[in-house]
Design an enzyme around this catalytic site. Structure first.
Site, PDB file in Angstrom:
ATOM      1  CG  ASP A  80       7.307  -0.634  -3.399  1.00 57.36           C
ATOM      2  OD1 ASP A  80       7.609  -0.015  -2.366  1.00 57.36           O
ATOM      3  OD2 ASP A  80       7.423  -0.155  -4.531  1.00 57.36           O
ATOM      4  CG  ASN A 115      10.242   2.463 -15.737  1.00 57.12           C
ATOM      5  OD1 ASN A 115       9.657   2.975 -14.777  1.00 57.12           O
ATOM      6  ND2 ASN A 115      10.658   1.209 -15.726  1.00 57.12           N
ATOM      7  CD  GLU A 138       9.722  -1.798 -13.224  1.00 57.53           C
ATOM      8  OE1 GLU A 138       9.497  -0.672 -13.718  1.00 57.53           O
ATOM      9  OE2 GLU A 138      10.766  -2.054 -12.598  1.00 57.53           O
TER      10      GLU A 138
END
Ligand code: PGA
Length: 241
Positions: free
Chosen positions: A67, A135, A142
């Site tokens: 990324d 997370n 995400e």
């Protein structure tokens, strides 16, 4: 999923290094998928040390990264391209022309996503190195990201921006978007090593290994990949049953 629990960060890096070294030494043109963040830094230091000691050569290695932030060019000190040069590429004998990252500062981001996705799929990684977000994100996928996703632009969550603010002068300097390999793109790797250290990752690790496969915790998708090695320190493993 194979789970290896070791004492500390140094041993996490050592285990990951051993697996990478074996792969590099057994392939003519090995392909590594690499990651940024704090977790792989010790692994990269070990790779540098081994290269200096002529224990391993990266001359024939190609790499791609997961990324990059949108809006930062490759010379920006917080860009992942800069991170990789500083923490690894400038210190080993890899041919930097064979190192690939998505470009976050191009006018046509969709074209860049398509280009990068095709590139990765044309040279599946022999080993993909992954970290995990607190997370449960992998790369910048995400919670809620589709398991079918290919390389795409993502809006970073508040939590990820906060987690990464430590690298920037001001919290508001953290970019709002990133270009990330999608989950389907990551899964083309032949082998995946996921490393995690510290209690801040304990919930995500527990969920990834013991939870249901669900987009709420993107890392759970790794339960569906045939060759995943999870290397964690005791703290990151502390919530495993
Ligand atoms: P970290 O990030 O290695 O800096 O904890 C991992 C990630 O967010 O994937």
């Amino acid at each position: 999923m194979q789970v290896i629990i070791v004492e500390n960060k140094k041993q996490v890096a050592e285990k990951a290094f051993e697996i990478i070294k074996d792969t590099i030494q057994s392939k003519a043109n090995p392909v590594l998928g690499l990651a940024t963040g704090s977790t792989p830094i010790e692994l990269y230091q070990r790779m540098i040390q081994a290269n200096e000691a002529k224990e391993v050569s990266f001359k024939d290695v190609s790499s791609y990264n997961l990324d990059e932030y949108v809006g930062l060019n490759k010379d920006h000190p917080q860009s992942y391209a800069y991170f990789m040069r500083e923490n690894l590429f400038n210190h080993i004998d890899i041919n930097q022309e064979n190192t690939h990252l998505p470009q976050g500062d191009v006018a046509d981001l969709q074209a860049e996503c398509d280009r990068y996705d095709s590139l990765v799929k044309s040279m599946p990684a022999d080993i993909q190195v992954l970290g995990i977000g607190s997370n449960g994100h992998i790369a910048f996928n995400e919670p809620g990201s589709s398991f079918e996703s290919t390389t795409h632009i993502i809006k970073l969550t508040k939590q990820t921006r906060e987690d990464n603010a430590r690298f920037f002068d001001k919290a508001e300097d953290v970019p709002t978007h990133a270009i990330t390999m999608g989950i389907a793109t990551i899964l083309v790797a032949k082998k995946i090593i996921l490393m995690a250290t510290s209690t801040s990752k304990a919930d995500a690790i527990q969920q990834m290994i013991e939870g249901n496969v669900d987009t709420d915790c993107p890392a759970t998708v790794l339960q569906n990949h045939p060759d995943v090695i999870v290397i964690v320190d005791k703290e990151a493993a502390s919530k495993l049953g």
